[in-house]
Design an enzyme around this catalytic site. Structure first.
Site, PDB file in Angstrom:
ATOM      1  N   GLU A  86       0.820  -1.218   0.000  1.00 33.06           N
ATOM      2  CA  GLU A  86       0.000   0.000   0.000  1.00 33.06           C
ATOM      3  C   GLU A  86       0.852   1.265   0.000  1.00 33.06           C
ATOM      4  OE1 GLU A  86      -3.575   1.724   2.797  1.00 33.06           O
ATOM      5  OE2 GLU A  86      -3.567  -0.402   2.295  1.00 33.06           O
ATOM      6  N   ASP A 100      -2.737  -3.071   2.990  1.00 31.85           N
ATOM      7  CA  ASP A 100      -3.151  -3.271   4.379  1.00 31.85           C
ATOM      8  C   ASP A 100      -4.269  -4.299   4.460  1.00 31.85           C
ATOM      9  OD1 ASP A 100      -1.298  -1.468   5.179  1.00 31.85           O
ATOM     10  OD2 ASP A 100      -2.695   0.117   5.752  1.00 31.85           O
ATOM     11  N   TYR A 139      -0.814  -3.711  13.699  1.00 32.53           N
ATOM     12  CA  TYR A 139      -1.657  -2.944  12.769  1.00 32.53           C
ATOM     13  C   TYR A 139      -2.678  -2.083  13.520  1.00 32.53           C
ATOM     14  CZ  TYR A 139      -4.535  -1.967   8.668  1.00 32.53           C
ATOM     15  OH  TYR A 139      -5.225  -1.341   7.666  1.00 32.53           O
TER      16      TYR A 139
END
Length: 695
Positions: A7, A110, A315
């Site tokens: 990403e 992601d 994350y």
């Protein structure tokens, strides 16, 4: 060859290093049988009305319901509208070239709804048909990435996630474009914006502001008594609230004449166990950072993303506060990491090894990603804000695995004459998780107050008695933390019991999007900050008044849509049916808005100060003369401050505004000044010491 698409460049570099793709090229890295390239967020998105041949805002074009939807390269705003972003065009070309040289694609965007959409829109736009697999990781540590590559998922496993992401994207387009254009046509005063999530969020802020503003503050009085026994001082307060000050003072005199004694009429003692907090999800972290560090939701997300990309935390865009069972074995290693860090040594010593609390373990409550954790990488020399956010996450982990806090709560009623007085005591029996930060209560009403041994029938001396003057308090204005809580718990307000039960954990927006929704309201000039509070602007209130009774402002509706998106993600419902429902709704709200009239109550009829003939047009960003040959123009945003309608009127009619506070110079320094109209109709700053500087 295989192409890996990340990403962001920073994530791509980390993956490339582990794969041995070390040769740098323009827009990608290569080596060891891999091309590793990247997007810059959303390179491709849904086309705008002009891409369908619809220019300007026209009643006859509404509602706009694309079939099929067009995908276009990301656009940037230029002087004469929007044009394709040259950087996005270049990177898309590079992605296409490396894909064409590969047999297979590995998707490393992601691991979530938006990450999936970023890749799929690129894949669809490039008309690609190459097979792809999915890298699904929650951490950028070397161990997590290697495990991810050892357990790649078939791309088709994420089809339902993509369907949900696409449905969200299209729903926001259909509702946002049509409602915004309809409102802008009706208003005939600049660009207005409505949206599936932003409008109910604006409604929350406006409703709370009006409740606060219209609240009738009432005075009342209570009597407070001071006592002492066994060398312990404590206070009691009357259970009665009197609305008459004179009456309260007379009661106080009666108490003093009665011999200054109070009788213990009842005692209730209970033991309370407080479970430790769960791990942070993103919304929880944003709330805590707003309360403790005064960071906006957007700032917190950006800081957390930076910590993630530096491999210090897992994350951040997670909606879960739990971890799966198979991760529990890693927790002691994370605690050991903190143990060697100077800041945490003393705190980790309070944790009871071998007795970690497993409350955070719940396979069924883990969504796309588990709760926020630190990683085994030890940070050093972090910027101050990053360090502060890291500390929040680290301390929360230590709290979460600690034991329960046990308190003894004592409620005592004293009787003086025939009036009851309340005494509340709190004694810590087992500090548990609350010892981590040394904070034993979350609010003043639970403050720790140890009491002496008392029993029913005891008489207590009254050392002192006084009248306390108090006022009822209005609902507090939202801070970002409060607004995030309201968005998160929006389903709780729904009257229908079945819907409320279904939506209680949904709310409006998602952890990943709530910050951007708040920032959108700022960008649209619908809300503003006043210290830590969020207030609507005149424009925001105007929009709210227009839509407050319409479905687009209804929290229940957007929460139901979030529920539908979850069902699409779980293969429980069809995205096509959801799309039809959205289109029907968009048609309904568009027609409803087009039949509404918007009253311009705050726009003055002003004559141009330059030509002294034509009226001025007042827009969100500018004030200008209607005569194009005169072309007098004044920007409303001056040095970071929006000039109010009243000050525009003062400038045009009286030649100067009131003192405008909090403007920022190019160097970032704040200053206060008047804006004055010069003889040639240009404007200048006038400072209180009469220094004038051209704007």
């Amino acid at each position: 060859m295989k192409t890996v698409i990340a990403e962001k460049p920073s994530v791509a570099r980390e993956i490339a290093r582990l794969l041995g793709a070390t040769e740098k090229k323009d827009g990608y890295l290569t080596g060891n049988g891999y091309f590793v390239t990247w997007a810059f967020g959303h390179l491709v998105g849904l086309g705008m009305p002009e891409d369908y041949g619809i220019t300007g805002f026209q009643k006859t074009s509404l509602p706009i319901l694309p079939d099929p939807f067009l995908l276009t390269v990301r656009k940037v705003k230029k002087d004469k509208g929007y044009t394709a972003d040259t950087g996005a065009l270049k990177q898309l070309k590079i992605i296409e070239q490396v894909i064409n040289k590969s047999e297979k694609i590995i998707v490393a965007t992601d691991a979530g709804r938006e990450g999936e959409l970023i890749f799929r829109y690129i894949y669809q736009y490039l008309k690609c048909s190459k097979p792809f697999e999915r890298l699904w990781i929650s951490s950028l540590t070397e161990k997590a990435i290697r495990q991810g590559f050892d357990n790649l998922k078939p791309g088709s496993d994420l089809d339902a996630l993509y369907q949900a992401a696409q449905a969200r994207s299209r729903a926001d387009w259909v509702v946002g474009i049509n409602a915004s254009q309809a409102l802008s046509i009706v208003a005939d005063n600049g660009i207005y914006s409505l949206g599936r999530v932003q409008t109910p969020t604006l409604a929350l802020i406006c409703r709370r502001y009006l409740e606060n503003k219209n609240f009738l503050v009432q005075q009342y009085w209570q009597i407070q008594l001071s006592h002492a026994k066994e060398f312990k001082d404590f206070k009691s307060i009357s259970k009665n609230r009197w609305e008459d000050k004179k009456q309260t003072e007379n009661i106080l005199k009666s108490i003093e004449r009665n011999g200054n004694t109070a009788l213990v009429s009842s005692i209730e003692i209970k033991t309370v166990s407080e479970q430790p907090p769960l791990l942070f999800d993103l919304t929880g972290l944003q709330k805590e950072a707003n309360i403790k560090l005064n960071l906006s939701a957007e700032e917190t997300l950006n800081i957390a993303q930076s910590l993630y990309e530096k491999k210090f935390i897992t994350y951040p865009r997670t909606g879960s506060k739990y971890i799966p069972e198979d991760m529990w074995a890693e927790i002691p290693n994370l605690i050991r990491v903190l143990q060697v860090m100077e800041n945490y040594k003393d705190t980790v010593a309070k944790v009871k090894w071998g007795h970690f609390n497993k409350r955070i373990v719940n396979d069924l409550r883990v969504t796309d990603h588990h709760g926020l954790l630190i990683t085994e990488k030890i940070p050093s020399a972090l910027p101050a804000k990053e360090n502060a956010v890291y500390n929040l996450i680290a301390f929360r982990l230590l709290e979460a695995i600690s034991e329960t806090c046990t308190k003894e709560i004592t409620d005592i009623t004293l009787q003086v004459l025939h009036y009851d007085f309340a005494v509340k005591g709190c004694r810590i029996l087992e500090p548990g998780w609350r010892s981590i930060k040394g904070s034993f209560s979350d609010n003043d009403t639970e403050a720790v107050q140890e009491l002496p041994e008392l029993k029913k029938g005891d008489e207590l001396k009254i050392k002192d008695a006084s009248v306390l003057e108090k006022k009822t308090k209005p609902p507090i204005l939202y801070t970002e933390a409060g607004l995030l809580s309201a968005m998160e718990g929006a389903g709780k307000e729904i009257e229908n019991q079945e819907e409320r039960k279904a939506l209680q954990s949904i709310g409006i927006g998602t952890p990943a999007t709530r910050a951007s929704i708040i920032e959108t309201l700022f960008a649209r000039n619908y809300i503003q900050r006043e210290l830590k509070s969020l207030l609507p602007t005149d424009k925001g209130l105007q929009v709210y008044e227009l839509v407050k009774n319409k479905k687009i402002a209804d929290v229940a509706m957007t929460a139901q849509w979030e529920l539908a998106l979850q069902k699409i993600e779980n293969n429980e419902t069809d995205s096509g049916a959801f799309q039809k429902e959205i289109e029907t709704y968009a048609e309904s709200i568009t027609n409803e808005l087009l039949q509404t009239s918007i009253v311009q109550t705050n726009l003055a009829a002003l004559i141009c100060p330059k030509c002294k003939k034509q009226h001025l047009i007042i827009r969100d960003k500018i004030i200008k003369c209607t005569d194009e040959t005169c072309n007098w123009l004044q920007f409303r945003n001056v040095c970071g401050v929006l000039v109010s309608i009243d000050d525009i009127e003062n400038l045009v009619t009286k030649g100067r505004t009131s003192l405008i506070k909090g403007m920022k110079s190019n160097a970032g320094k704040k200053f206060d000044a008047y804006i004055v109209l010069n003889e040639d109709c240009t404007t200048s700053f006038e400072f209180e010491k009469n220094k004038i500087r051209k704007k």
